[in-house]
Design a protein around this motif. Structure first.
Motif, PDB file in Angstrom:
ATOM      1  N   THR A  25      52.531  38.772 -12.565  1.00 24.67           N
ATOM      2  CA  THR A  25      51.577  39.126 -13.623  1.00 24.67           C
ATOM      3  C   THR A  25      52.302  39.981 -14.651  1.00 24.67           C
ATOM      4  OG1 THR A  25      50.854  41.020 -12.337  1.00 24.67           O
ATOM      5  CG2 THR A  25      49.552  38.998 -12.131  1.00 24.67           C
ATOM      6  N   THR A  26      52.998  39.315 -15.536  1.00 24.39           N
ATOM      7  CA  THR A  26      53.760  39.990 -16.575  1.00 24.39           C
ATOM      8  C   THR A  26      53.783  39.123 -17.820  1.00 24.39           C
ATOM      9  OG1 THR A  26      55.902  40.977 -17.162  1.00 24.39           O
ATOM     10  CG2 THR A  26      55.965  38.994 -15.815  1.00 24.39           C
ATOM     11  N   THR A  27      53.980  39.758 -18.948  1.00 33.32           N
ATOM     12  CA  THR A  27      54.172  39.003 -20.186  1.00 33.32           C
ATOM     13  C   THR A  27      55.645  39.020 -20.598  1.00 33.32           C
ATOM     14  OG1 THR A  27      53.670  40.978 -21.484  1.00 33.32           O
ATOM     15  CG2 THR A  27      51.834  39.453 -21.025  1.00 33.32           C
ATOM     16  N   ASP A  28      56.479  39.660 -19.793  1.00 29.90           N
ATOM     17  CA  ASP A  28      57.918  39.723 -20.068  1.00 29.90           C
ATOM     18  C   ASP A  28      58.539  38.371 -19.727  1.00 29.90           C
ATOM     19  OD1 ASP A  28      60.813  40.206 -18.869  1.00 29.90           O
ATOM     20  OD2 ASP A  28      60.420  41.771 -20.379  1.00 29.90           O
ATOM     21  N   ARG A  29      58.976  37.653 -20.747  1.00 28.30           N
ATOM     22  CA  ARG A  29      59.482  36.291 -20.524  1.00 28.30           C
ATOM     23  C   ARG A  29      60.749  36.274 -19.679  1.00 28.30           C
ATOM     24  NH1 ARG A  29      58.268  32.601 -25.701  1.00 28.30           N
ATOM     25  NH2 ARG A  29      56.029  32.464 -25.394  1.00 28.30           N
ATOM     26  N   LEU A  57      59.660  36.357 -16.225  1.00 30.55           N
ATOM     27  CA  LEU A  57      59.055  35.080 -15.851  1.00 30.55           C
ATOM     28  C   LEU A  57      60.123  34.019 -15.576  1.00 30.55           C
ATOM     29  CD1 LEU A  57      55.913  34.641 -18.135  1.00 30.55           C
ATOM     30  CD2 LEU A  57      55.980  34.564 -15.641  1.00 30.55           C
ATOM     31  N   PHE A  79      54.623  29.219 -18.808  1.00 27.89           N
ATOM     32  CA  PHE A  79      54.733  29.832 -20.129  1.00 27.89           C
ATOM     33  C   PHE A  79      53.624  29.433 -21.093  1.00 27.89           C
ATOM     34  CE2 PHE A  79      58.884  29.957 -18.209  1.00 27.89           C
ATOM     35  CZ  PHE A  79      59.245  31.279 -18.398  1.00 27.89           C
ATOM     36  N   SER A 131      55.532  25.954 -29.768  1.00 28.28           N
ATOM     37  CA  SER A 131      54.468  26.941 -29.644  1.00 28.28           C
ATOM     38  C   SER A 131      53.530  26.834 -30.837  1.00 28.28           C
ATOM     39  CB  SER A 131      55.065  28.354 -29.596  1.00 28.28           C
ATOM     40  OG  SER A 131      54.033  29.324 -29.640  1.00 28.28           O
ATOM     41  N   ASP A 153      57.756  32.521 -31.823  1.00 25.36           N
ATOM     42  CA  ASP A 153      57.385  32.720 -30.422  1.00 25.36           C
ATOM     43  C   ASP A 153      58.557  32.649 -29.451  1.00 25.36           C
ATOM     44  OD1 ASP A 153      55.476  33.325 -28.497  1.00 25.36           O
ATOM     45  OD2 ASP A 153      55.025  31.221 -28.094  1.00 25.36           O
ATOM     46  N   ASP A 205      64.103  33.511 -24.116  1.00 25.93           N
ATOM     47  CA  ASP A 205      63.826  32.090 -23.919  1.00 25.93           C
ATOM     48  C   ASP A 205      65.124  31.295 -23.922  1.00 25.93           C
ATOM     49  OD1 ASP A 205      60.779  31.977 -24.035  1.00 25.93           O
ATOM     50  OD2 ASP A 205      61.264  33.039 -25.890  1.00 25.93           O
TER      51      ASP A 205
END
Length: 161
Positions: A9-13, A16, A49, A136, A141, A146
């Motif tokens: 549960t993270t928004t750090d790509r 991820l 993503f 995206s 984005d 990435d």
């Protein structure tokens, strides 16, 4: 391999990508069929993503031909000298486009696409076998996280060629 991804549960790509990589590696490690592996990679990336569109364009018949993907319908054939995918192919390097409207010769498969990253999948000989394309609906984005994550992933795919 489980039928779902275990995602933090993270928004750090970057985090991820680190979490998804070993799961994709396990998913494709025992399958020899390239199409099946590309389909699962596209599905895993879409799930992890939430890309608007993600998939592969494979080198065939002197052009890039649509391969496995997730998202709305897409352009089926792209000449090597056209669009972001063609530029990635000819330059043999990752291309990040913060605003597709500003990219000369951009091919608009969907007007909803606002930014894009395209990563070449290189054979051992250094030739491009295919490109991984992610779009995206958000401007700007994609970034170096990435790029690093997807480049690591395509090296894994290249080992299966």
């Amino acid at each position: 391999m489980a039928e779902t991804l275990a995602l933090p549960t993270t928004t750090d790509r970057a985090e991820l990508y680190r979490a998804v990589y070993p799961q994709i590696e396990a998913l494709i490690s025992t399958e020899s069929d390239l199409t099946a592996n590309l389909a699962n990679v596209a599905a895993a990336l879409k799930e992890a993503f939430g890309y608007f569109w993600v998939g592969f364009y494979v080198v065939k018949e002197g052009q890039l031909v649509l391969g496995p993907f997730q998202g709305p319908i897409a352009c089926t054939r792209i000449p090597f000298h056209k669009g972001v995918c063609g530029a990635c192919y000819t330059q043999r390097k990752t291309i990040i486009v913060p605003d597709v409207e500003q990219f000369p010769g951009h091919i608009a498969c969907s007007s909803a696409s606002k930014s894009e990253i395209v990563v070449p999948v290189l054979r051992l000989s250094g030739t491009v076998a295919m490109v991984l394309d992610a779009d995206s609906e958000q401007l700007n984005d994609f970034d170096v996280a990435d790029q690093a994550g997807l480049e690591r992933l395509v090296r894994l795919i290249a080992r299966k060629l």
